[in-house]
Design a protein around this motif. Structure first.
Motif, PDB file in Angstrom:
ATOM      1  N   CYS A 176     -13.712 -13.864  -5.679  1.00 40.06           N
ATOM      2  CA  CYS A 176     -12.930 -14.580  -4.658  1.00 40.06           C
ATOM      3  C   CYS A 176     -12.616 -15.984  -5.189  1.00 40.06           C
ATOM      4  CB  CYS A 176     -13.704 -14.642  -3.343  1.00 40.06           C
ATOM      5  SG  CYS A 176     -14.087 -13.016  -2.653  1.00 40.06           S
ATOM      6  N   THR A 206     -12.822 -19.949  -3.570  1.00 38.80           N
ATOM      7  CA  THR A 206     -13.405 -20.007  -2.226  1.00 38.80           C
ATOM      8  C   THR A 206     -14.794 -20.633  -2.200  1.00 38.80           C
ATOM      9  OG1 THR A 206     -14.298 -17.762  -2.438  1.00 38.80           O
ATOM     10  CG2 THR A 206     -12.110 -17.999  -1.439  1.00 38.80           C
ATOM     11  N   ASN A 241     -11.533 -18.936   3.064  1.00 34.77           N
ATOM     12  CA  ASN A 241     -11.738 -17.548   2.639  1.00 34.77           C
ATOM     13  C   ASN A 241     -10.611 -16.611   3.071  1.00 34.77           C
ATOM     14  OD1 ASN A 241     -14.364 -19.004   2.862  1.00 34.77           O
ATOM     15  ND2 ASN A 241     -15.152 -17.134   1.947  1.00 34.77           N
ATOM     16  N   VAL A 292     -16.451  -8.696  -3.762  1.00 36.34           N
ATOM     17  CA  VAL A 292     -16.925  -9.704  -2.819  1.00 36.34           C
ATOM     18  C   VAL A 292     -18.443  -9.742  -2.895  1.00 36.34           C
ATOM     19  CG1 VAL A 292     -14.956  -9.423  -1.283  1.00 36.34           C
ATOM     20  CG2 VAL A 292     -17.007  -8.057  -0.894  1.00 36.34           C
ATOM     21  N   ASP A 352     -16.599 -12.342   3.374  1.00 38.34           N
ATOM     22  CA  ASP A 352     -15.466 -11.908   2.555  1.00 38.34           C
ATOM     23  C   ASP A 352     -15.261 -10.400   2.647  1.00 38.34           C
ATOM     24  OD1 ASP A 352     -14.574 -14.399   1.428  1.00 38.34           O
ATOM     25  OD2 ASP A 352     -16.420 -14.435   0.267  1.00 38.34           O
TER      26      ASP A 352
END
Length: 261
Positions: free
Chosen positions: A206, A209, A216, A244, A249
């Motif tokens: 991700c 983030t 997110n 994730v 997430d």
């Protein structure tokens, strides 16, 4: 050598090269692990003896196998999206042609001891040669890595073949057009570089983030939209894994991809 013997050897070698007295090495296994990782985290990119790297490789590969390797080819695709996988877990255990590292502009990994960012974990488990190679790449480039671009390196002691290093945008206040486009560029650059190097599977973390504070949900929207657009535009059979780690997430990606919990 046993794993403990390798670990103690590496601790002594790294302390010796730094000019630090070895002293008493902790007897507890976890304390030894933390000390070794700390020494690797703070070590600058300078030459190192081949013997040290060979023992490090044996140590890291044994640790890798002990944690277990997840074959990305065996992960189920998202219903309705045959080239997309959603997987929650530790990206350093994933056997894919390439995994994506959310790097900083220096591209040398995280120097903060035992930091929990993905950059630190990937460098710690890949090995000290990763920082050495990244240093060579950056020396040739002569400047920091711009956000939105990507660089490819071998994965060394990780299960896969390559690491794609990309620098995401830092969000200081609100997310604007620059931050959105730069994050999308991270995904496009990684996919382009993966295809150029014959990769058939890419696992994305991700991006931005964590330490870079990109919200997110907004980041996930950009990730899914950009990846789907790229997959629709190309004619290959590239498989993309959205990796994730946090539950928040996972829920966001499940919603975006229409996956039931």
């Amino acid at each position: 050598m046993t794993q403990e013997e390798r670990r103690v050897y590496l601790i002594r070698a790294l302390l010796e090269e730094s000019g630090t007295q070895a002293g008493a090495i902790p007897a507890q296994e976890q304390a030894q692990r933390d000390l070794l990782r700390t020494l690797m985290n703070v070590r600058p990119p300078r030459p190192i003896r081949r013997e040290v790297l060979e023992i490090q490789d044996a140590y890291l590969q044994t640790e890798r196998d002990r944690r277990g390797v997840v074959n990305s080819d065996e992960l189920p695709a998202v219903p309705g999206h045959p080239n997309i996988v959603l997987w929650q877990g530790d990206i350093t255990t994933l056997k894919a042609d390439a995994i994506v590292n959310a790097a900083n502009g220096a591209l040398l990994g995280c120097f903060h001891p035992l930091h929990n960012c993905i950059d630190n974990l990937i460098h710690s488990r890949s090995g000290m040669q990763l920082r050495l190679l990244c240093s060579e790449i950056m020396a040739k480039q002569g400047r920091e890595e711009p956000a939105g671009r990507a660089k490819l390196t071998p994965a060394f002691n990780l299960p896969g073949r390559y690491i794609l290093h990309t620098v995401g945008p830092v969000v200081c206040r609100a997310v604007g057009a620059y931050e959105r486009e730069t994050l999308a560029s991270c995904y496009r650059s990684c996919l382009e570089l993966a295809v150029e190097n014959g990769c058939r599977s890419v696992a994305f973390c991700c991006i931005s983030t964590g330490e870079f504070h990109f919200p997110n949900e907004a980041a996930a929207n950009i990730a899914v939209r950009t990846v789907m657009s790229c997959l629709n535009a190309q004619k290959g059979d590239l498989r993309v894994i959205f990796n994730v780690f946090k539950d928040v997430d996972l829920r966001i990606y499940q919603h975006l991809l229409g996956v039931s919990e």
